[in-house]
Design a protein around this motif. Structure first.
Motif, PDB file in Angstrom:
ATOM      1  N   ARG A 183       0.826  -1.212   0.000  1.00  0.00           N
ATOM      2  CA  ARG A 183       0.000   0.000   0.000  1.00  0.00           C
ATOM      3  C   ARG A 183       0.860   1.262   0.000  1.00  0.00           C
ATOM      4  NH1 ARG A 183      -3.211  -2.860  -1.764  1.00  0.00           N
ATOM      5  NH2 ARG A 183      -5.297  -3.396  -0.986  1.00  0.00           N
ATOM      6  N   THR A 184       2.105   1.127  -0.460  1.00  0.00           N
ATOM      7  CA  THR A 184       2.990   2.276  -0.620  1.00  0.00           C
ATOM      8  C   THR A 184       3.807   2.109  -1.896  1.00  0.00           C
ATOM      9  OG1 THR A 184       4.803   1.248   0.650  1.00  0.00           O
ATOM     10  CG2 THR A 184       3.225   2.630   1.875  1.00  0.00           C
ATOM     11  N   SER A 234       1.205   6.712  -0.112  1.00  0.00           N
ATOM     12  CA  SER A 234       0.538   5.610   0.578  1.00  0.00           C
ATOM     13  C   SER A 234      -0.953   5.687   0.290  1.00  0.00           C
ATOM     14  CB  SER A 234       0.780   5.690   2.086  1.00  0.00           C
ATOM     15  OG  SER A 234       2.160   5.685   2.381  1.00  0.00           O
TER      16      SER A 234
END
Length: 253
Positions: A183-184, A234
Motif C-alpha cells: 500500500r505504498t 501511501s
C-alpha cells in the motif's frame, strides 16, 4: 483504414479481442471496460472534448500489454532529452535486438515518422493541407522540435493541461502493477521506473509531488509523506478501485 482504426482502438485499450467461442482465428472486437468508462453513453468524455482525456489515452497506450512497442521503447528507454531521428532509430534497433524481435528497419523508420507526426506540432502553416494538420496528441506538448528542425526534445516538467487527478490515477494504476499487496510506492519508482507516470508523462519531481499533495488534500485514502528519508505515496484502498474514485472526482461522476 478500417484495419488501422481497429488497430489503434486496440492499442489505446478501447477495444479488446474476444476469442471465446470463435471458430475463426479473426476474433471479434469487443468494447473494453476502459472504452465504456471513457466513451460510453454515460462515460467520462464520450466526444473527447476534454484535453485531459488525451492524457488518459496516452497513459493507456503505453500501459502493458502495449501494442505500440516503438512508442513504449522511446518513452521509457530513451534517456536523452534531446535527440534526432537517427538517435531514435539506433535505440529502436538495439531494443529490437535485445528483445529478439525480427522487425525490419524500414518498419522502425515508419514507426518513428508516425510517432513524431503524432506528438509534434507540424508548423504554423495555416493552409488547409492534411499534411499540416496536427494530431490531437500534439496538444500534449510532450515532444517538440529544437534548433535546426532535425533535432527534437522531450519537454520535461509540469504539464499545464495534465490534471492532478489524471496523474494520480496513473500513479495508482502503476502501483497496482508493481505490487498487488503493498500500500505504498516510492516517489523514485513513480518518476523513473519503466512504464511509470514520470517516464510516460515526462515529469519533474516537483510536478509529481504537487499533484500528489493536491489530491491528498481531498482524498483521505491517499497520503504523501517523507518517511526515513524516503518520499512515498501511501493508500488505504485497492489501487485500482481508488484510481477509479479519483477519475470519478475529476469527471464529476
Amino acid at each position: 483504414m478500417a484495419k488501422a482504426i481497429r488497430y489503434w482502438c486496440g492499442a489505446f485499450k478501447l477495444i479488446e479481442d474476444d476469442r471465446a467461442g470463435q471458430s475463426s482465428p479473426q476474433a471479434s472486437p469487443q468494447i473494453s471496460q476502459f472504452g465504456r468508462l471513457l466513451l460510453g453513453e454515460d462515460g467520462y468524455d464520450p466526444f473527447l472534448e476534454d484535453p485531459a482525456s488525451l492524457w488518459l489515452l496516452h497513459w493507456h497506450l503505453l500501459q502493458q500489454p502495449c501494442k505500440a512497442s516503438a512508442w513504449y521503447a522511446i518513452f521509457n528507454n530513451l534517456h536523452q532529452t534531446e535527440f534526432t531521428i537517427e538517435d531514435l532509430l539506433l535505440m529502436l534497433i538495439q531494443y529490437r535486438d535485445t528483445a529478439g524481435n525480427r522487425t525490419v528497419e524500414a518498419s522502425l523508420k515508419k514507426d518513428i515518422t508516425c510517432l513524431l507526426r503524432m506528438y509534434v506540432r507540424q508548423g504554423d502553416d495555416l493552409s488547409l493541407n492534411e499534411d499540416n494538420l496536427d494530431c490531437p496528441f500534439a496538444e500534449l506538448g510532450l515532444i517538440q522540435k529544437a534548433g535546426d528542425g532535425k533535432h527534437y526534445l522531450f519537454r520535461t516538467g509540469a504539464k499545464t493541461s495534465l490534471p492532478h487527478e489524471i496523474l494520480v490515477s496513473a500513479c495508482l494504476d502503476f502501483a497496482k502493477t508493481v505490487s498487488t499487496t503493498q500500500r505504498t510506492i516510492s516517489l523514485t519508482s513513480l518518476l523513473f521506473d519503466e512504464g511509470s507516470p514520470g517516464m510516460v508523462f515526462k515529469l519533474s519531481e516537483s510536478a509529481l509531488c504537487d499533484a500528489l499533495e493536491q489530491v491528498a488534500r481531498w482524498c483521505n485514502e491517499i497520503t504523501f509523506s517523507d518517511s526515513a528519508g524516503i518520499i512515498q505515496m501511501s493508500f488505504t484502498q485497492d489501487p485500482a478501485k481508488l484510481s477509479h474514485t479519483v477519475l470519478n472526482k475529476y469527471y464529476g461522476k
